[in-house]
Design a protein around this motif. Structure first.
Motif, mmCIF file in Angstrom:
data_model
loop_
_atom_site.group_PDB
_atom_site.id
_atom_site.type_symbol
_atom_site.label_atom_id
_atom_site.label_comp_id
_atom_site.label_asym_id
_atom_site.label_seq_id
_atom_site.Cartn_x
_atom_site.Cartn_y
_atom_site.Cartn_z
ATOM 1 N N ARG A 1 74.554 -55.137 -57.165
ATOM 2 C CA ARG A 1 73.143 -55.497 -57.374
ATOM 3 C C ARG A 1 72.934 -57.006 -57.282
ATOM 4 O O ARG A 1 71.956 -57.482 -56.683
ATOM 5 C CB ARG A 1 72.677 -54.994 -58.752
ATOM 6 C CG ARG A 1 72.627 -53.487 -58.855
ATOM 7 C CD ARG A 1 71.558 -52.901 -57.967
ATOM 8 N NE ARG A 1 71.489 -51.468 -58.073
ATOM 9 C CZ ARG A 1 70.748 -50.692 -57.323
ATOM 10 N NH1 ARG A 1 70.003 -51.244 -56.372
ATOM 11 N NH2 ARG A 1 70.752 -49.392 -57.489
ATOM 12 N N PHE B 1 67.629 -63.921 -47.504
ATOM 13 C CA PHE B 1 66.868 -63.423 -46.359
ATOM 14 C C PHE B 1 65.402 -63.835 -46.451
ATOM 15 O O PHE B 1 64.781 -64.211 -45.446
ATOM 16 C CB PHE B 1 66.993 -61.898 -46.311
ATOM 17 C CG PHE B 1 66.026 -61.244 -45.368
ATOM 18 C CD1 PHE B 1 64.920 -60.576 -45.830
ATOM 19 C CD2 PHE B 1 66.211 -61.325 -43.990
ATOM 20 C CE1 PHE B 1 64.031 -59.989 -44.967
ATOM 21 C CE2 PHE B 1 65.316 -60.729 -43.114
ATOM 22 C CZ PHE B 1 64.213 -60.063 -43.619
ATOM 23 N N GLN B 2 64.850 -63.777 -47.690
ATOM 24 C CA GLN B 2 63.449 -64.173 -47.853
ATOM 25 C C GLN B 2 63.258 -65.653 -47.533
ATOM 26 O O GLN B 2 62.271 -66.044 -46.882
ATOM 27 C CB GLN B 2 63.007 -63.872 -49.291
ATOM 28 C CG GLN B 2 61.521 -64.017 -49.535
ATOM 29 C CD GLN B 2 60.720 -62.979 -48.783
ATOM 30 O OE1 GLN B 2 61.199 -61.893 -48.554
ATOM 31 N NE2 GLN B 2 59.504 -63.316 -48.395
ATOM 32 N N GLY C 1 73.292 -58.056 -53.701
ATOM 33 C CA GLY C 1 72.102 -57.650 -52.945
ATOM 34 C C GLY C 1 70.908 -58.522 -53.244
ATOM 35 O O GLY C 1 70.139 -58.897 -52.348
ATOM 36 N N PHE C 2 70.733 -58.851 -54.554
ATOM 37 C CA PHE C 2 69.613 -59.726 -54.919
ATOM 38 C C PHE C 2 69.756 -61.101 -54.272
ATOM 39 O O PHE C 2 68.782 -61.673 -53.757
ATOM 40 C CB PHE C 2 69.562 -59.844 -56.443
ATOM 41 C CG PHE C 2 68.546 -60.822 -56.937
ATOM 42 C CD1 PHE C 2 68.916 -62.063 -57.434
ATOM 43 C CD2 PHE C 2 67.195 -60.517 -56.884
ATOM 44 C CE1 PHE C 2 67.983 -62.951 -57.871
ATOM 45 C CE2 PHE C 2 66.252 -61.409 -57.320
ATOM 46 C CZ PHE C 2 66.668 -62.640 -57.821
ATOM 47 N N GLY D 1 63.369 -50.618 -53.721
ATOM 48 C CA GLY D 1 63.933 -51.350 -52.584
ATOM 49 C C GLY D 1 63.625 -50.684 -51.255
ATOM 50 O O GLY D 1 63.280 -51.347 -50.274
ATOM 51 N N LYS E 1 63.516 -66.102 -43.868
ATOM 52 C CA LYS E 1 62.298 -65.589 -43.235
ATOM 53 C C LYS E 1 61.150 -66.585 -43.386
ATOM 54 O O LYS E 1 60.419 -66.872 -42.418
ATOM 55 C CB LYS E 1 61.939 -64.250 -43.877
ATOM 56 C CG LYS E 1 60.693 -63.607 -43.311
ATOM 57 C CD LYS E 1 60.392 -62.321 -44.072
ATOM 58 C CE LYS E 1 59.061 -61.746 -43.631
ATOM 59 N NZ LYS E 1 58.705 -60.556 -44.418
ATOM 60 N N LYS F 1 59.993 -51.339 -50.447
ATOM 61 C CA LYS F 1 59.792 -52.716 -49.982
ATOM 62 C C LYS F 1 60.288 -52.888 -48.547
ATOM 63 O O LYS F 1 59.622 -53.535 -47.726
ATOM 64 C CB LYS F 1 60.527 -53.680 -50.911
ATOM 65 C CG LYS F 1 59.858 -53.859 -52.266
ATOM 66 C CD LYS F 1 60.616 -54.837 -53.113
ATOM 67 C CE LYS F 1 59.956 -55.004 -54.478
ATOM 68 N NZ LYS F 1 60.711 -55.931 -55.335
ATOM 69 N N ILE F 2 61.461 -52.313 -48.266
ATOM 70 C CA ILE F 2 61.986 -52.409 -46.891
ATOM 71 C C ILE F 2 61.045 -51.728 -45.909
ATOM 72 O O ILE F 2 60.760 -52.241 -44.812
ATOM 73 C CB ILE F 2 63.396 -51.789 -46.835
ATOM 74 C CG1 ILE F 2 64.375 -52.665 -47.622
ATOM 75 C CG2 ILE F 2 63.870 -51.652 -45.391
ATOM 76 C CD1 ILE F 2 65.718 -52.028 -47.834
ATOM 77 N N GLN G 1 71.499 -61.861 -51.531
ATOM 78 C CA GLN G 1 71.292 -61.749 -50.085
ATOM 79 C C GLN G 1 69.815 -61.565 -49.748
ATOM 80 O O GLN G 1 69.306 -62.115 -48.763
ATOM 81 C CB GLN G 1 72.120 -60.569 -49.543
ATOM 82 C CG GLN G 1 73.631 -60.799 -49.606
ATOM 83 C CD GLN G 1 74.077 -61.968 -48.743
ATOM 84 O OE1 GLN G 1 73.469 -62.233 -47.694
ATOM 85 N NE2 GLN G 1 75.120 -62.671 -49.172
ATOM 86 N N LYS G 2 69.119 -60.768 -50.573
ATOM 87 C CA LYS G 2 67.692 -60.567 -50.321
ATOM 88 C C LYS G 2 66.920 -61.867 -50.488
ATOM 89 O O LYS G 2 66.002 -62.172 -49.713
ATOM 90 C CB LYS G 2 67.156 -59.504 -51.286
ATOM 91 C CG LYS G 2 65.719 -59.106 -51.029
ATOM 92 C CD LYS G 2 65.372 -57.849 -51.792
ATOM 93 C CE LYS G 2 65.376 -58.114 -53.260
ATOM 94 N NZ LYS G 2 64.927 -56.944 -54.017
ATOM 95 N N ARG G 3 67.297 -62.654 -51.519
ATOM 96 C CA ARG G 3 66.615 -63.939 -51.704
ATOM 97 C C ARG G 3 66.926 -64.892 -50.552
ATOM 98 O O ARG G 3 66.048 -65.629 -50.075
ATOM 99 C CB ARG G 3 67.046 -64.553 -53.040
ATOM 100 C CG ARG G 3 66.222 -65.742 -53.451
ATOM 101 C CD ARG G 3 66.402 -66.061 -54.904
ATOM 102 N NE ARG G 3 67.793 -66.290 -55.237
ATOM 103 C CZ ARG G 3 68.222 -66.509 -56.465
ATOM 104 N NH1 ARG G 3 67.371 -66.526 -57.451
ATOM 105 N NH2 ARG G 3 69.510 -66.705 -56.714
#
Length: 736
Positions: free
Chosen positions: A179, A189-190, A182-183, A467, A193, A470-471, A185-187
């Motif tokens: 988790r 990626f954001q 993933g958090f 998740g 982006k 959101k994806i 990596q998601k941050r």
């Protein structure tokens, strides 16, 4: 269980010791039989001596036991008396002491026989003792083997349990790490982006600027040349413009005040020019025109300079964002490494704590077992000490022994055995209670673990679903943008970005809220209050945070006081309409509904508004009154949506009567309007489409009145029909 095993071992030792004493006293018993036969073989002495012969005589005792069972209680007393008399007469002091010991052994044997005579015979009891002694060796060997097997099995169970605990902890740690990664990596990626979108926007703006530069190069060169030529002539004016720009940047909020002051100065100068005369007035007007021209020129030059400054500022901000993004990325990398190290340390600490906890539990179990064994050994030692003291006292007082003393000592022994039995039962009960308590705790722990696992699984599933949603939303947005990203939408996006970039601070919602609350709580002029209410209507309709700020500032009670102080004039009706709309927006938000309801005389004020603005529609005043009537009905319905408030209002009979009378008047007016429209349709034959009057349906729609920022399909707009609005109030209160 261990205490029971120790007690059984102690009883076996005691029985073997008794049998050994009986075998040693065998010869004395034979002599006693020879001495007591002249007194008759049916006496108790003969029965006692024959039963006390020990293990070599157990077959004879089993044969004659059944015949002597009925006469046993009567023989016992006579045999004891005869034995004591013969021993005192025929033997010396040493023989008397030995005989007393034998009598005590016979009495103890008689007590044991009397205890079990209701269930089994004395012969079966002796056989059971013999068989117990014979089979004890086999039992000990079996018990040792069982203990070894139990130890191995318990070790296997504890190893399996520890393995399961370790696997559970390992799976939870893996889930937490997944988790966290993933958090992170998601941050990342954001951020990538956002930076990509910003770079694309900067690149597009850069291309657009290059295109504009190429198209308007000649115009810009001419403008710069004229600007350079005119710069020499207006250096003094330029200094003044710079001062004005500095004041404008430092005090932006003073713009409105400066305009008001300029208009006030103009009015004052006009009044003074009127008093001074026509000549002074003409001079004043000339000066005014000159200043206006200077101001227009200064503003135009300021506008040109501001455009250039904004372009340079946007480029500098873009570079700053890129540099800050690089620094933030490096900082986040360092933070992630520190978090990883702290996670590893935390895992090591948790594992060490679990191992220490397991060792402490084993130590407590071992300590409890040692304590139980020590308590049992202490009790056994106390019993042995008491028996030894009793033996010493008996040996010292054996010279004056008689039957009464023997009976007393037998009675005391009986009491001691009774106390021992009570203590034994209390220990067993305490063990049962402890075991039951431990089983209950284990069951409670299993229930808690099951609930925690269910909660964690539900939370994990919820996070997973969020998740996925959101994806999906990101993918839909990306696919929609990729499919519909035309030049028109790009132009709209650029215009929105420009508008967001150039928005002023005083136009933001929190600034408008603070300014409107300040005007409402301080100013008393009607125009200022109306302007503040307009701003409050916008911010409460669009922001829940502004609703909470308004509820905390105490402006709700001020609005109710303002409503009560207004009359039926058109400006006051405008103020009341905006005030009711503000209260309705605040009441729709669940966290601030109580602030509106708790205001002083809230329900009475709203009922007075309903009574005042219940005119029929048609003219301008009536239309405004109708809108106030419907909005007030919606506000009442929202405030009385809960059961407690509705029951509180229903308990007031005057309120219910007023609402019912308003419903009657509204229904009669609705009926009259419908009949009038039908009559006009009949009289006007040119209308080809027939008119169907609207029939309001009574439904419970109060729960569907939500704030404007709630986007739901079942959300309903505010009601505009007066009859339907008053019916909604009656349905909320439960009035038939």
């Amino acid at each position: 269980k261990s205490l029971l095993i120790i007690l059984a071992i102690f009883r076996g030792v005691k029985v073997r010791r008794k049998l050994r004493n009986l075998s040693q006293a065998n010869t004395a018993a034979v002599a006693q039989q020879s001495a007591s036969r002249p007194h008759g073989t049916e006496t108790q002495c003969g029965a006692g001596s024959s039963s006390a012969c020990g293990i070599p005589k157990w077959r004879r005792a089993s044969l004659v036991g059944c015949s002597q069972e009925a006469e046993y209680p009567q023989r016992e007393a006579a045999g004891t008396t005869q034995k004591a008399f013969c021993e005192m007469v025929t033997r010396e002091l040493e023989t008397q002491m030995r005989a007393a010991l034998r009598i005590q052994s016979f009495l103890q044997m008689a007590v044991q026989q009397r205890r079990f005579i209701q269930q089994k015979t004395a012969a079966l009891t002796l056989q059971r003792y013999f068989r117990t002694w014979q089979t004890r060796r086999q039992f000990l060997s079996y018990r040792k083997a069982a203990v070894v097997l139990q130890n191995h099995y318990r070790a296997l169970l504890s190893a399996q349990r520890q393995r399961q605990v370790y696997l559970q902890i390992r799976s939870s740690v893996i889930i937490i790490q997944a988790r966290t990664r993933g958090f992170i990596q998601k941050r990342k990626f954001q951020k990538i982006k956002d930076s990509t979108i910003k770079i694309q926007a900067v690149w597009r703006s850069y291309k657009a600027r290059n295109y504009l530069h190429k198209v308007k190069a000649a115009c810009k060169i001419q403008a710069w040349y004229r600007y350079w030529k005119a710069r020499k002539e207006y250096l003094a004016v330029l200094k003044a413009v710079k001062i004005i720009q500095g004041c404008f940047h430092t005090k932006r909020e003073r713009t409105r005040f400066l305009n008001v002051r300029a208009s006030t100065i103009i009015i004052q100068r006009k009044w003074r020019a009127t008093l001074a005369g026509r000549m002074a007035r003409e001079h004043f007007l000339m000066m005014k025109r000159y200043r206006a021209a200077c101001l227009i020129q200064a503003n135009f030059r300021r506008y040109k300079r501001r455009q250039v400054f904004l372009r340079q500022k946007s480029a500098a901000l873009t570079i700053q964002r890129y540099i800050r993004a690089r620094k933030a990325g490096a900082y986040e990398r360092i933070k992630y490494l520190e978090l990883k190290k702290s996670t590893v340390v935390l895992q090591a600490l948790v594992r060490g704590w679990l191992v220490r906890k397991r060792i402490l539990e084993q130590k407590t179990k071992t300590r409890l077992l040692h304590f139980t064994a020590a308590a049992y050994y202490h009790l056994s030692a106390l019993r042995i000490q008491r028996a030894y003291k009793f033996h010493v006292a008996l040996k010292n007082a054996n010279k004056q022994v008689n039957s009464v003393i023997c009976i007393q000592r037998w009675f005391r022994t009986k009491l001691q055995q009774k106390r021992f039995a009570q203590k034994y039962h209390s220990i067993i009960n305490s063990q049962h209670q402890v075991q039951e308590r431990m089983s209950q705790e284990n069951r409670a722990a299993s229930v808690i673990q099951k609930a925690v696992r269910h909660f964690l699984l539900h939370k994990k599933q919820e996070k997973f679903n969020n998740g996925i949603s959101k994806i999906q939303a990101l993918w839909r947005g990306y696919s929609w943008r990729k499919k519909n990203d035309c030049t028109k939408i790009k132009a709209i996006r650029l215009s929105l970005q420009l508008v967001n970039r150039e928005i002023r601070e005083e136009n933001k919602l929190y600034k408008r809220t603070a300014l409107a609350l300040h005007y409402l709580l301080t100013y008393k002029h009607l125009s200022a209050i109306l302007e503040a209410l307009k701003h409050l209507e916008v911010v409460t309709r669009l922001s829940p945070l502004c609703c909470e700020n308004m509820a905390q500032s105490g402006a709700v009670s001020k609005i109710f006081v303002l409503i009560r102080s207004c009359n039926r004039s058109v400006p006051c009706m405008e103020v009341i309409r905006y005030a009711v709309q503000v209260l309705l927006n605040v009441a729709k938000y669940e966290k601030t509904t109580a602030a509106v309801y708790d205001a002083e005389n809230c329900i009475d004020t709203l009922l007075d508004l309903l009574q005042m603005y219940r005119e029929k529609p048609g003219d301008k005043v009536a239309d405004k009154g109708g809108s106030i009537f419907t909005k007030t009905c919606c506000l009442l319905a929202v405030l009385l949506k809960t059961t407690n408030r509705a029951s509180d209002v229903r308990s007031r009979s005057k309120v219910v009567d007023r609402i019912y009378s308003l419903y009657k008047l509204t229904a009669r007016k609705h009926k009259m309007n419908t009949e009038r429209l039908l009559y006009k349709q009949k009289m006007n034959s040119s209308i080809s489409i027939p008119f169907i009057p609207e029939t309001p349906v009574r439904t419970r729609i109060v729960s569907r009145l939500k704030p404007d920022w709630v986007l739901r399909r079942d959300k309903m707009e505010e009601i505009t029909n007066p009859l339907q609005a008053i019916q909604m109030v009656m349905d909320t209160l439960g009035i038939p």
